[in-house]
Scaffold this motif. Sequence first.
Motif, PDB file in Angstrom:
ATOM      1  N   GLY A  80      39.841  37.518  45.580  1.00  0.00           N
ATOM      2  CA  GLY A  80      39.075  36.967  44.235  1.00  0.00           C
ATOM      3  C   GLY A  80      37.929  36.390  44.388  1.00  0.00           C
ATOM      4  N   ASP A 111      35.638  41.523  44.960  1.00  0.00           N
ATOM      5  CA  ASP A 111      36.811  41.682  44.005  1.00  0.00           C
ATOM      6  C   ASP A 111      36.642  42.998  43.313  1.00  0.00           C
ATOM      7  OD1 ASP A 111      39.270  40.536  42.922  1.00  0.00           O
ATOM      8  OD2 ASP A 111      38.043  40.052  41.096  1.00  0.00           O
ATOM      9  N   VAL A 120      42.764  32.597  49.614  1.00  0.00           N
ATOM     10  CA  VAL A 120      42.691  32.712  47.835  1.00  0.00           C
ATOM     11  C   VAL A 120      41.555  31.829  47.553  1.00  0.00           C
ATOM     12  CG1 VAL A 120      43.659  31.917  45.665  1.00  0.00           C
ATOM     13  CG2 VAL A 120      45.085  32.764  47.689  1.00  0.00           C
ATOM     14  N   ASP A 153      41.659  29.140  42.574  1.00  0.00           N
ATOM     15  CA  ASP A 153      42.875  28.880  41.716  1.00  0.00           C
ATOM     16  C   ASP A 153      42.739  29.943  40.409  1.00  0.00           C
ATOM     17  OD1 ASP A 153      43.581  26.749  43.308  1.00  0.00           O
ATOM     18  OD2 ASP A 153      43.260  25.227  41.691  1.00  0.00           O
ATOM     19  N   GLY A 154      43.891  30.620  40.227  1.00  0.00           N
ATOM     20  CA  GLY A 154      44.011  31.541  39.093  1.00  0.00           C
ATOM     21  C   GLY A 154      44.835  32.550  38.899  1.00  0.00           C
ATOM     22  N   ASP A 155      44.847  33.439  38.156  1.00  0.00           N
ATOM     23  CA  ASP A 155      45.920  34.274  37.676  1.00  0.00           C
ATOM     24  C   ASP A 155      45.342  35.688  38.599  1.00  0.00           C
ATOM     25  OD1 ASP A 155      47.551  32.674  36.295  1.00  0.00           O
ATOM     26  OD2 ASP A 155      46.423  33.422  34.496  1.00  0.00           O
ATOM     27  N   TYR A 156      46.343  36.269  39.284  1.00  0.00           N
ATOM     28  CA  TYR A 156      45.627  37.436  39.921  1.00  0.00           C
ATOM     29  C   TYR A 156      46.775  38.574  39.764  1.00  0.00           C
ATOM     30  CZ  TYR A 156      42.618  34.638  42.816  1.00  0.00           C
ATOM     31  OH  TYR A 156      41.695  33.630  43.474  1.00  0.00           O
ATOM     32  N   THR A 215      50.108  33.516  39.883  1.00  0.00           N
ATOM     33  CA  THR A 215      49.084  32.474  39.506  1.00  0.00           C
ATOM     34  C   THR A 215      49.074  32.046  41.129  1.00  0.00           C
ATOM     35  OG1 THR A 215      49.966  31.957  37.665  1.00  0.00           O
ATOM     36  CG2 THR A 215      48.706  30.330  38.634  1.00  0.00           C
ATOM     37  N   LYS A 239      44.193  28.021  45.470  1.00  0.00           N
ATOM     38  CA  LYS A 239      43.166  28.106  46.328  1.00  0.00           C
ATOM     39  C   LYS A 239      43.718  27.855  47.712  1.00  0.00           C
ATOM     40  CE  LYS A 239      38.282  26.740  47.385  1.00  0.00           C
ATOM     41  NZ  LYS A 239      37.419  25.827  46.906  1.00  0.00           N
ATOM     42  N   LYS A 296      43.322  41.761  42.543  1.00  0.00           N
ATOM     43  CA  LYS A 296      41.838  41.308  41.776  1.00  0.00           C
ATOM     44  C   LYS A 296      42.302  40.132  40.990  1.00  0.00           C
ATOM     45  CE  LYS A 296      42.372  44.211  37.464  1.00  0.00           C
ATOM     46  NZ  LYS A 296      41.864  45.147  36.737  1.00  0.00           N
ATOM     47  N   LYS A 297      41.322  39.340  40.820  1.00  0.00           N
ATOM     48  CA  LYS A 297      41.272  38.105  39.937  1.00  0.00           C
ATOM     49  C   LYS A 297      41.393  38.429  38.662  1.00  0.00           C
ATOM     50  CE  LYS A 297      39.956  33.166  39.945  1.00  0.00           C
ATOM     51  NZ  LYS A 297      39.804  33.133  38.614  1.00  0.00           N
TER      52      LYS A 297
END
Length: 593
Positions: free
Chosen positions: A444, A449, A488, A491-494, A563, A566, A591-592
Amino acid sequence: MPSISRILRAVVALLLLFPAVAAASKPNVVIVITDDQGYGDLSCHGNPILKTPQIDNLHSESVRLTDYHVAPTCSPTRCAFLTGHWTNRTGVWHTIMGRSMLRENEVTGGQVFKDAGYATGMFGKWHLGDNYPYRPEDRGYTEVMRHGGGGVGQTPDYWDNAYFDGSYWHNGTPEPVKGFCTDVFFDYAKRFIKASKNADKPFLAYIATNAPHGPMHAPEESAAPYAGVKNVGLQNFYGMIANIDDNVGKMRAFLADEGLVDNTIFIFTTDNGSSSGWQTFNAGMRAGKGSEYDGGHRVPFFVYWPEGKLTGGYDVKPITAHVDVLPTLIDLCDIAPPSGVKFDGTSIAALLSSTNDVDWADRILVTDSQRVKDPIKWRKSAVMTSQWRLINGKELYDIKADAGQESDVASGHPNVVTRLTDFYDAWWEELLPSFSNDTAIYLGHPAGDPVRLTSHDWITTGSTPWNQSHIRKAMNGNANTGFWNVLVHADGDYEVRLRRWPETADLRINAPLAPGADVPGTRAYRTQPGESINPTQASLRIGDVSAGADVKPGATEVVFNVTLKKGKTRMTGLFTTASGEKYGAYYAYVKKL
């Protein structure tokens, strides 16, 4: 009359307008480092079969380091060569298993020279990481043309590459090429040099050939003179070196045509002992690639720089090593060293001139061949001075009297053994805390990415599928799956896509694959038939996040949306058959979102 301050401001303004003028007097640097070519794999060192007239000519004109040492294998040499730090300090003590990625806190020569205003180019074999932040373009190189992994046709390389034609990563993007790999890398280096000259910028060109590393493929015209050698692999090993020799000659002629010879530091060296030629001729040394004996790590090093008076066929006899190269180049080019970095090596610039009367103190150097998940004390190690070699903490050889390391004299020189042991103990204790600082592939990060992970970088207790023939024959199974160290970035959706075959192959997960076309020499990786596997389930684990899915008929990949938090963790992707057999996902794309 204008004030002094106004005059100074005017001078500064002119320098800012014309920065290349100030930099133009800096020497250029061309480094040629070959792969798996040993000290004895040159006719100037007495090889009775191999002919290397162009490198022999360079040898006759150069300053030569006659007791120069590297690591016994490739990635460990490259990290020390480029950073001036001990191999084990940099995190690179293997060629696979996530242990070939150069820690991001390390500063490479590419970055040092870029910061000094140089154009910096890297061509050929990097083998210090294929993902951010480990790629050459992340480490200071402004122009890059490279294959993936540790060699053409290895798992991270472009699919189905086999030394001729294929595709390589040009500044991060796959680019199709025509011709033999070594010819391509030298050609792109010449383009870079020409562009740098036209831009009035000094340049650093790091040309790192994958040849003559196996598999043994050479242009037929290069291998033809060695047709009388009974071993086909050795024929092509010699052929690859003959092709390198030809390219060295052409590069030197190119520099002459461009008017760049006099102020270019030209270096020829290799990354470890011979992989194939040492059993035929080894210049009197013991063993070859991978060995702690001199045949594994004493290699040629020639440097030629007319304007700097580094000419004339002069031999430098005190012991030197890969960790000395960067500090020496910094001295020779009169550029700033990296801020806050303390080198393990030392500048040997004073040794390089035949006119200098240098009082050079004896020194102790260490090399080893770990090739394990975590370093082991004394494993395949050599503690060295100009006279002595302490091997594995037990055997002692007087190298001046016994170049072949046949007579262990440890019992007769206990004081020498104690001195070298004490040095090694302190060296080990200093490095030991760094061993747990595992490198991790970023997920990410905007600079890398999406990311492509391959089984080359699995950390595993079994056999690593490090080349494309392993992927084709579905090598691994229950005992040999592994995980990736990942970081990571945010934080987030991957999105994570697990694949048995890479995207460029565009095949179903359960598809077989016909053998690919062969090339001159030994059998190419791509000639291995691709075996079918029939998984029914796919699973993913990243830290404490787990997911599973059915493998649908005809699917080329299994896609997960997860999800993530980090931080640094582990990632595993598996395919499982109805009978419970497990296969690692050889390729994963993240990929993020």
